[in-house]
Design an enzyme around this catalytic site. Structure first.
Site, PDB file in Angstrom:
ATOM      1  N   ASP A 226       5.665  12.799  12.611  1.00 21.58           N
ATOM      2  CA  ASP A 226       4.811  13.204  13.733  1.00 21.58           C
ATOM      3  C   ASP A 226       4.376  12.066  14.653  1.00 21.58           C
ATOM      4  O   ASP A 226       3.585  12.282  15.567  1.00 21.58           O
ATOM      5  CB  ASP A 226       3.571  13.942  13.203  1.00 21.58           C
ATOM      6  CG  ASP A 226       2.784  13.115  12.206  1.00 21.58           C
ATOM      7  OD1 ASP A 226       3.345  12.172  11.620  1.00 21.58           O
ATOM      8  OD2 ASP A 226       1.592  13.422  12.005  1.00 21.58           O
ATOM      9  N   GLU A 309      -0.638   2.745   1.841  1.00 16.87           N
ATOM     10  CA  GLU A 309      -0.074   1.539   2.459  1.00 16.87           C
ATOM     11  C   GLU A 309      -0.485   0.303   1.673  1.00 16.87           C
ATOM     12  O   GLU A 309       0.347  -0.568   1.352  1.00 16.87           O
ATOM     13  CB  GLU A 309      -0.572   1.374   3.907  1.00 16.87           C
ATOM     14  CG  GLU A 309      -0.204   2.516   4.841  1.00 16.87           C
ATOM     15  CD  GLU A 309      -1.216   3.646   4.870  1.00 16.87           C
ATOM     16  OE1 GLU A 309      -2.114   3.673   3.997  1.00 16.87           O
ATOM     17  OE2 GLU A 309      -1.118   4.500   5.773  1.00 16.87           O
TER      18      GLU A 309
END
Ligand code: UGA
Ligand code: MN
Length: 368
Positions: A226, A309
């Site tokens: 996205d 992350e």
């Protein structure tokens, strides 16, 4: 009887005389027409015009004929001039369009140069997590058409699903982009858990497995389906030696997530979601070289929402923030954005009785 024959003979000769007289008249008129027209051509902006000089010999019929002919020719001339002007205008518009197109092409060529310059360099393995939802095909269409501009990539599309979505398979085949279509459903224990979910984690780990098994050199980049990508980003990260980082737009309430650079050197991170993270960066904000990854076989993404992350980057130890390679012109450019599409609710059920045998039956198979 004789009288009747005589009358018929007289009538025949009278008709003959009349025909001859008419013929003579026509010759006269023809002569007048040819001798009295003066073609006087000059350019006056509307094309070639015609002048008419009045006959000196009085001849009403000829004059009228000539007048009518002159008017007709003048009218045709006017139409021709108008048509000429229209053609000229259309030509100008067309030329204008061509010029604009050339201008646009020149601009595009500049962007293309970005990619073409490094066609033969290292391959980028793009790992994209995706899952079935109303926005999936539009998002992947946009992303695929961005990636079509990037040479030497391998796209790992990993679906959070038990079965491959046919529409995704079709889309990938249509693009011709080198790819592997993989599956990695989110484990049930996370799916059913309340609160935030580890989105895209199983997918990315599946992608990492594929890279470890199939690649020996290149660059890995986690590109969610996205986001918005500037194709220059891929040429930036292609040269990643170990771990590179760069700004991501539309990220957190800061509107930005980026390494902080002072005098050309990394001095910290700017990100609205720090929460004790050693690497407070977005998933789209870093790239890792395959060689470096292969030297760290345990580096994986943890199933901890908000810390994916950081967990992955910590797993690359020994590696410290100060060692990151700064990309995007020393982190002064934004080449990727964390755009998020509006979440659409599933579409209303189609009334198959009312719309049977219509196009809506097919369209209904294309949406969620
Ligand atoms: C942000 C980060 O950009 C993600 O990399 C991170 O995984 C996520 O937060 C998180 O911490 O959970 P965000 O835009 O909030 O991403 O999340 P999504 O775009 O909804 O999901 C990230 C990726 O995972 C997308 O590519 C999406 O297609 C995929 N995803 C999402 C799944 O595969 N399954 C899901 O159930 C949800
Ligand atoms: Mn997202």
């Amino acid at each position: 009887m004789k009288t009747k024959i005589w009358t018929v003979k007289m009538k025949t000769s009278l008709i003959m005389w009349l025909v001859m007289a008419f013929g003579a008249c026509m010759v006269l008129v023809q002569f007048q027409v040819s001798s009295m027209w003066l073609f006087n051509a000059w350019k006056n902006g509307t094309g070639i015009s015609l002048s008419f000089s009045k006959p000196s010999v009085h001849n009403t019929l000829g004059e009228e004929l000539l007048q009518a002919a002159a008017e007709k020719i003048m009218l045709e001339d006017k139409i021709a001039a108008n048509v000429g002007q229209k053609i000229l205008r259309d030509l100008m518009i067309q030329m204008g369009r061509e010029l604009l197109l050339m201008e646009a092409c020149n601009k595009l060529t500049e962007l293309e140069k970005v990619s073409l310059a490094t066609t033969k360099s290292r391959r980028i393995y793009i790992i994209t997590a995706t899952y079935r939802r109303p926005e999936q095909i539009p998002e992947l269409t946009r992303m695929a058409q961005t990636l079509l501009h990037v040479p030497n990539i391998h796209w790992l599309i990993v679906e959070d699903a038990a079965m491959k979505t046919q529409l995704v398979t079709d889309l990938l085949r249509r693009t011709g982009i080198p790819h592997d279509h993989l599956l990695a459903p989110m484990p049930d224990k996370f799916k059913t858990k309340k609160g935030p979910k580890p989105r895209g984690v199983s997918n990315r780990n599946q992608g990492l497995l594929w890279v470890r098994a199939n690649a020996t050199t290149g660059v890995v980049y986690f590109a969610d389906d996205d986001n918005t990508y500037d194709i220059r980003l891929f040429e930036e990260i292609r040269s990643t030696k170990r771990v590179s980082m760069f700004p991501v737009g539309l990220c957190t309430h800061y509107g930005l997530s980026s390494p902080v650079v002072l005098d050309g050197k990394f001095v910290g991170f700017y990100d609205g979601w720090t929460v004790g993270r050693k690497f407070p960066v977005d998933m789209a904000g870093f790239a890792v070289s395959v060689e470096f990854l292969l030297q760290r076989p345990k580096a994986n993404m943890p199933y901890s929402p908000g810390y994916e992350e950081d967990g992955f980057l910590r797993g690359l130890a020994p590696f410290e923030p100060k060692e990151i390679e700064l990309k995007a012109n020393n982190c002064t450019e934004i080449l990727v954005w964390h755009t998020q599409a509006k979440k659409n609710p599933p579409s209303a059920a189609l009334n198959l009785t009312r719309y049977s045998n219509t196009n809506l039956v097919r369209l209904n198979q294309l949406i969620v």
